[in-house]
Write an enzyme that holds these catalytic residues in place. Sequence first.
Site, PDB file in Angstrom:
ATOM      1  N   PHE A 106       1.914   4.756  -3.138  1.00 61.41           N
ATOM      2  CA  PHE A 106       2.800   3.838  -3.850  1.00 61.41           C
ATOM      3  C   PHE A 106       3.529   2.890  -2.924  1.00 61.41           C
ATOM      4  CE2 PHE A 106       7.323   4.819  -3.368  1.00 61.41           C
ATOM      5  CZ  PHE A 106       7.258   5.914  -2.545  1.00 61.41           C
ATOM      6  N   LYS A 107       3.619   3.231  -1.637  1.00 67.14           N
ATOM      7  CA  LYS A 107       4.396   2.370  -0.745  1.00 67.14           C
ATOM      8  C   LYS A 107       3.769   0.992  -0.551  1.00 67.14           C
ATOM      9  CE  LYS A 107       6.973   5.931   1.637  1.00 67.14           C
ATOM     10  NZ  LYS A 107       6.322   7.156   1.117  1.00 67.14           N
ATOM     11  N   ASP A 108       2.531   0.804  -0.997  1.00 61.03           N
ATOM     12  CA  ASP A 108       1.902  -0.512  -0.885  1.00 61.03           C
ATOM     13  C   ASP A 108       2.716  -1.604  -1.578  1.00 61.03           C
ATOM     14  OD1 ASP A 108      -0.382   0.040   0.666  1.00 61.03           O
ATOM     15  OD2 ASP A 108      -1.436   0.848  -1.064  1.00 61.03           O
TER      16      ASP A 108
END
Length: 431
Positions: A106-108
């Site tokens: 999710f950090k993208d």
Amino acid sequence: MRYYSLNAQAPAVSFREAVVHGQAPDKGLYFPEQIPQLPAHFWAAINDLDDTEIALRILQPYVAEDIAASVLEQIIAETLSFPLPVRRVTTDRSVLELFHGPTLAFKDVGARFMSRCLAHFAGGLQGRVVVLVATSGDTGGAVANSFYGVPNTDVVVLYPSGKVSPVQERQIAALGGNVHALEVDGDFDQCQALVKQAFADEALRAAVYLTSANSINVARWLPQQLYYALAWKQWADKDRAPVVSVPSGNFGNIGAGLLLQRSGLPVKHFVAACNANDAIPTYLEKGAFVRKAAQATLSNAMDVADPSNFVRILALFNNDIALLRTALQATRTSDIETRDTIRSVFNDFGYVLDPHTAVAWHGLAQVAPAGAHGLVLSTAHPVKFPDVVSEETGAAVAMPSSVEGLMQEQLRSIKMEADYAPLRALLQQFD
Ligand SMILES: *Cc1c(COP(=O)(O)O)cnc(C)c1O
């Protein structure tokens, strides 16, 4: 919008300054002076809006003085360039899959938004910007990937040797170019301490333009609100606002959810799902922090002893722990429970969870009231943790083709003792 330091010993700044500096001079995290309100009809009619419009409505008040609407729209389009689907696994459990981006975690979203804001602002800076980041696994890959090849930037990523998965290590250390991977002989907290030391080093900072890309940067933190808004858009059960369970480590993601709730997002309550690193569950029980060292777990991106974003959550609730307890529950899940959850969810529903998502699923099951519809945030693709997942499901996890190519790449990391001198020497090369 102005941003003030939560340590209250530094002047308020613009969005631009908050992004470029990362942290306030008094070492505080920046926090918005106001929380924009979105009216009830925005939430009720959210299905009529496209994703870019939703993102603009949410983020524009936070950045409007420094980023023109047309530029913000472009940044958002590049940030949301992959799907964020909600999958209904049972009548009462849905999963928001945040792992379809380039590094499968999710950090993208936050990292892509930040890299583009910084590249936009770098036009006005002299020389190079050095992004310095410590990672327990996923931040490093997402930041490295999102800054790779961005002009006038270098990325220095510190990661704990032997404590990240093979896929994570490739995502951090196989790029080369302007991405410099440091394999540190120590744990995540030691990596984080080295990064903090560099940021506190006035002489170094006079020579090198350093910024953080950890989730403390407002450009990493604020766009995470979009997950929750886009999940609400897809929510089939609008009469039952979700109980939202978030796998939590540094508490940036869940903090963004709580922030958007303050802007009007319908949520029944939040569950901060933790692994054995239970500083926040303990805090909510006892009303005080109990220090303990980070423990290695299967959900390694959450192996954080001292969650840096929690001060933002406290700020949202005026440091009123009783009020906070009404909005947020925190749970702890052991590695054994993580494995059991991966196995049983696969056996019962045919759905494959990675260890982080399994912690959130298990946390939700511990506290969700009967009849509640739970939304579990899935923060990583199961292929990032192939051993555990295949041991519990009895099947190999199919590799997306993007990862297959990556696994063939050479690692280009520089090995380093958990010591400040070699880090300083390396950073000095960028002046
Ligand atoms: C970073 C990370 C988390 C924790 O998110 P925070 O915002 O730090 O709480 C959870 N799961 C995965 C896979 C992560 O990479």
